[in-house]
Design an enzyme around this catalytic site. Structure first.
Site, PDB file in Angstrom:
ATOM      1  N   HIS A  29       0.874  -1.170   0.000  1.00 40.09           N
ATOM      2  CA  HIS A  29       0.000   0.000   0.000  1.00 40.09           C
ATOM      3  C   HIS A  29       0.913   1.222   0.000  1.00 40.09           C
ATOM      4  O   HIS A  29       2.017   1.177   0.546  1.00 40.09           O
ATOM      5  CB  HIS A  29      -0.894   0.006   1.243  1.00 40.09           C
ATOM      6  CG  HIS A  29      -1.776   1.207   1.327  1.00 40.09           C
ATOM      7  ND1 HIS A  29      -2.746   1.477   0.387  1.00 40.09           N
ATOM      8  CD2 HIS A  29      -1.820   2.229   2.222  1.00 40.09           C
ATOM      9  CE1 HIS A  29      -3.357   2.603   0.708  1.00 40.09           C
ATOM     10  NE2 HIS A  29      -2.810   3.082   1.814  1.00 40.09           N
TER      11      HIS A  29
ATOM     12  N   CYS B  38      -3.432   3.049  -5.407  1.00 43.08           N
ATOM     13  CA  CYS B  38      -2.833   3.933  -4.398  1.00 43.08           C
ATOM     14  C   CYS B  38      -1.436   4.410  -4.798  1.00 43.08           C
ATOM     15  O   CYS B  38      -1.053   5.537  -4.488  1.00 43.08           O
ATOM     16  CB  CYS B  38      -2.807   3.256  -3.029  1.00 43.08           C
ATOM     17  SG  CYS B  38      -1.958   1.675  -2.986  1.00 43.08           S
TER      18      CYS B  38
END
Length: 167
Positions: A30, A119
């Site tokens: 992430h 992301c």
């Protein structure tokens, strides 16, 4: 830094505003962008599940919310590192511009797509003005290889023919 150089919140290096933060989740990474004073900007699913779990759900979402959160909340029990890996390819925008762009985005709902708008794309767009994702490129390559393999097996007749089909 190599993956072995990952560090936890117990022994953090000091990120600077505008730094890309790579968070190591099981099976994927992430990404967030450090704003300063312990805060990051990142995207998370629109529903309100806890930050440390939200990235897994975001993989299957089509909408995400731009959030400003504490780095420690985003990382949870995972590890992270500062990873400005595209600095040699794309010159970073001035920090003031990165922060201004980030502040403008907070609270906005954005389209999420694992392969073309994830992301990593989001934070690299803020830092460099270019949305880039090595992780997505690897996924696209893997999908391409699987599809090519299926085509080859089909072409070579290695898949069994349907029952009852006439020859």
């Amino acid at each position: 830094m190599a993956v072995n150089d990952c560090f936890s919140l117990t022994y953090p290096h000091n990120p600077h505003p505008g730094d890309l933060i790579e968070v190591f989740r099981p099976c994927y990474q992430h990404w967030a962008l450090y704003l300063g004073d312990g805060y990051v900007i990142n995207i998370a699913p629109v529903d309100g599940i806890p930050s440390s779990f939200s990235s897994a759900k975001s993989v299957f979402s089509t909408k995400a919310l731009v959030k400003m959160q504490l780095l420690k909340d985003v990382v949870g029990n995972d590890t992270y590192r500062i990873n400005n890996k595209y600095d040699t390819t794309y010159p970073p925008l001035p920090v003031e511009e990165v922060i201004q762009r980030s502040e403008f985005a907070i609270g906005q709902e954005v389209t999420y797509d694992l392969l073309v708008n994830n992301c990593e794309h989001f934070v690299t767009l803020l830092r460099y003005g270019e949305g880039v994702s090595e992780q997505a490129n690897r996924a696209i390559g893997t999908i391409g290889l699987v599809a090519a393999g299926i085509d080859i097996f089909t072409f070579l007749g290695l898949f069994p023919k349907r029952q009852g089909a006439k020859s």
